[in-house]
Design a protein around this motif. Structure first.
Motif, PDB file in Angstrom:
ATOM      1  N   UNK A   1       0.818  -1.209   0.000  1.00 33.05           N
ATOM      2  CA  UNK A   1       0.000   0.000   0.000  1.00 33.05           C
ATOM      3  C   UNK A   1       0.854   1.263   0.000  1.00 33.05           C
ATOM      4  N   UNK A   2       2.092   1.173   0.508  1.00 31.60           N
ATOM      5  CA  UNK A   2       3.004   2.317   0.421  1.00 31.60           C
ATOM      6  C   UNK A   2       3.455   2.518  -1.027  1.00 31.60           C
ATOM      7  N   UNK A   3       3.678   1.421  -1.750  1.00 31.44           N
ATOM      8  CA  UNK A   3       4.020   1.523  -3.171  1.00 31.44           C
ATOM      9  C   UNK A   3       2.853   2.132  -3.950  1.00 31.44           C
ATOM     10  N   UNK A   4       1.643   1.710  -3.624  1.00 33.49           N
ATOM     11  CA  UNK A   4       0.429   2.230  -4.265  1.00 33.49           C
ATOM     12  C   UNK A   4       0.358   3.744  -4.075  1.00 33.49           C
ATOM     13  N   UNK A   5       0.553   4.196  -2.833  1.00 33.68           N
ATOM     14  CA  UNK A   5       0.457   5.633  -2.545  1.00 33.68           C
ATOM     15  C   UNK A   5       1.641   6.405  -3.115  1.00 33.68           C
TER      16      UNK A   5
ATOM     17  N   UNK B   1      -4.934   2.305   5.581  1.00 34.83           N
ATOM     18  CA  UNK B   1      -4.825   2.807   4.208  1.00 34.83           C
ATOM     19  C   UNK B   1      -6.145   2.621   3.467  1.00 34.83           C
ATOM     20  N   UNK B   2      -6.728   1.424   3.566  1.00 37.94           N
ATOM     21  CA  UNK B   2      -7.996   1.162   2.875  1.00 37.94           C
ATOM     22  C   UNK B   2      -9.097   2.093   3.391  1.00 37.94           C
TER      23      UNK B   2
ATOM     24  N   UNK C   1     -11.950   9.221   1.859  1.00 32.35           N
ATOM     25  CA  UNK C   1     -11.676  10.480   2.571  1.00 32.35           C
ATOM     26  C   UNK C   1     -10.600  11.293   1.853  1.00 32.35           C
ATOM     27  N   UNK C   2      -9.578  10.642   1.360  1.00 31.15           N
ATOM     28  CA  UNK C   2      -8.545  11.386   0.640  1.00 31.15           C
ATOM     29  C   UNK C   2      -9.069  11.922  -0.687  1.00 31.15           C
TER      30      UNK C   2
END
Length: 340
Positions: A126-130, A201-202, A207-208
């Protein structure tokens, strides 16, 4: 090397103590570089636990303000209590090195708000995704980090910034600019960040996306993604979508190579950008549904406003602009009224 004349403000509100020992170790290190203030809105038993764990060089205090966005309450309290003009504001997952800290503090000599670049210190999926999102932001403009440098007198001049909006970092930046302050986008100053859990993260995806209501042009572009991708698929099928994904990867790679980004973003980082675009094409519509039904859930209530426009902020702060700079005596009066 002399210690910078600067304050480090960390707004905190935790319901568990996971990670407090590591945070305390980090803040003990920062206390060797600067004054450190932790403004803690956690429940009473957590507050007491934090007070016991945080090192002696860290000032630990309660928020003095009431805002719908609790982070803003912590920031405004920290600014009111800070001893120095140059202040670094940082989320609890941000991890400065001394070199990066000194860079941001130094840039506050020529700017009123400094926006460095965050990157993840470890890279779960999820850090790679962001990171794909961050690279696209870098390619098109600049990313929004979880930390800012600001001159205390600037926000004194404005009487603070709106604490009832969701996108609080953008609101702070716009408030400084609206009052005549100068922003510096320090895209080559890299500040580490610890990734959140995959579950958190999910939970933040819609919200983001809601933050885009503070940026209408971006909102319209992202609302167009889903119908645009659907039309592309109807015309050319999967090969057309693959071509669009390749364009997105190329754009993200431009962001990775910009301003020294290859030092902290790995070669495969741009490959995750299409996943983020696909996600945002859906979540922005979910955010729109929330907007039409009262706003995004936040701390037991709902926030309808993502941020104020530059035009409205310029009108609000016009009276304290003097030759494009802040009228600090008038700002001090407003600040004293706000903190009384």
């Amino acid at each position: 090397m002399s210690r910078p004349a600067a304050s480090y403000v960390l707004p905190l509100k935790w319901t568990t103590d996971n990670g407090i020992a590591a945070l305390a170790d980090y803040l003990g290190e920062v206390a060797g570089w600067a004054e450190v203030l932790v403004v803690d809105g956690s429940p009473e038993e957590r507050f007491a636990r934090h007070a016991a764990v945080l090192p002696p060089g860290v000032r630990h205090l309660r928020p003095r303000f009431t805002c719908r966005n609790g982070k803003v309450a912590g920031v405004l309290t920290g600014l009111a209590e800070a001893s120095f003009e140059r202040v670094i504001i940082a989320d609890d997952d941000v991890r400065y090195t001394e070199a990066a800290f000194r860079q941001v503090v130094g840039l506050l000599a020529k700017a009123d708000v400094v926006r460095p670049q965050n990157y993840f210190l470890t890279l779960p999926w999820h850090a790679r995704w962001d990171t794909g999102r961050a690279l696209l932001n870098r390619a098109l403009a600049s990313d929004y980090p979880g930390t800012l440098g600001v001159r205390r007198s600037v926000l004194s001049a404005t009487g603070g910034y709106d604490g009832d909006v969701l996108f609080e970092n953008l609101e702070l930046i716009r408030t400084v600019r609206a009052a005549g302050g100068k922003e510096f986008r320090a895209d080559s100053v890299f500040v580490g960040r610890i990734p959140c859990s995959a579950g958190h993260f999910r939970s933040q995806r819609v919200r983001q996306a809601y933050d885009d209501f503070a940026q209408p042009a971006r909102l319209l572009l992202e609302l167009a993604l889903l119908p645009g991708l659907a039309a592309l698929y109807r015309r050319g099928g999967w090969p057309a979508l693959a071509g669009a994904a390749a364009v997105v990867v190329g754009l993200a790679e431009t962001g990775r190579r910009r301003r020294g980004g290859t030092a902290v973003f790995p070669p495969t980082a741009a490959l995750w950008a299409p996943a983020w675009v696909a996600e945002r094409s859906l979540t922005v519509w979910a955010a729109l549904a929330l907007r039409l039904t009262g706003g995004v859930p936040y701390a037991g209530s709902r926030l309808a406003k993502a941020g104020n426009t530059m035009g409205s902020l310029r009108r609000r702060h016009k009276a304290i602009r003097v030759a494009g700079r802040m009228n600090e005596p008038e700002g001090d009066r407003l600040w004293q009224e706000k903190t009384a």
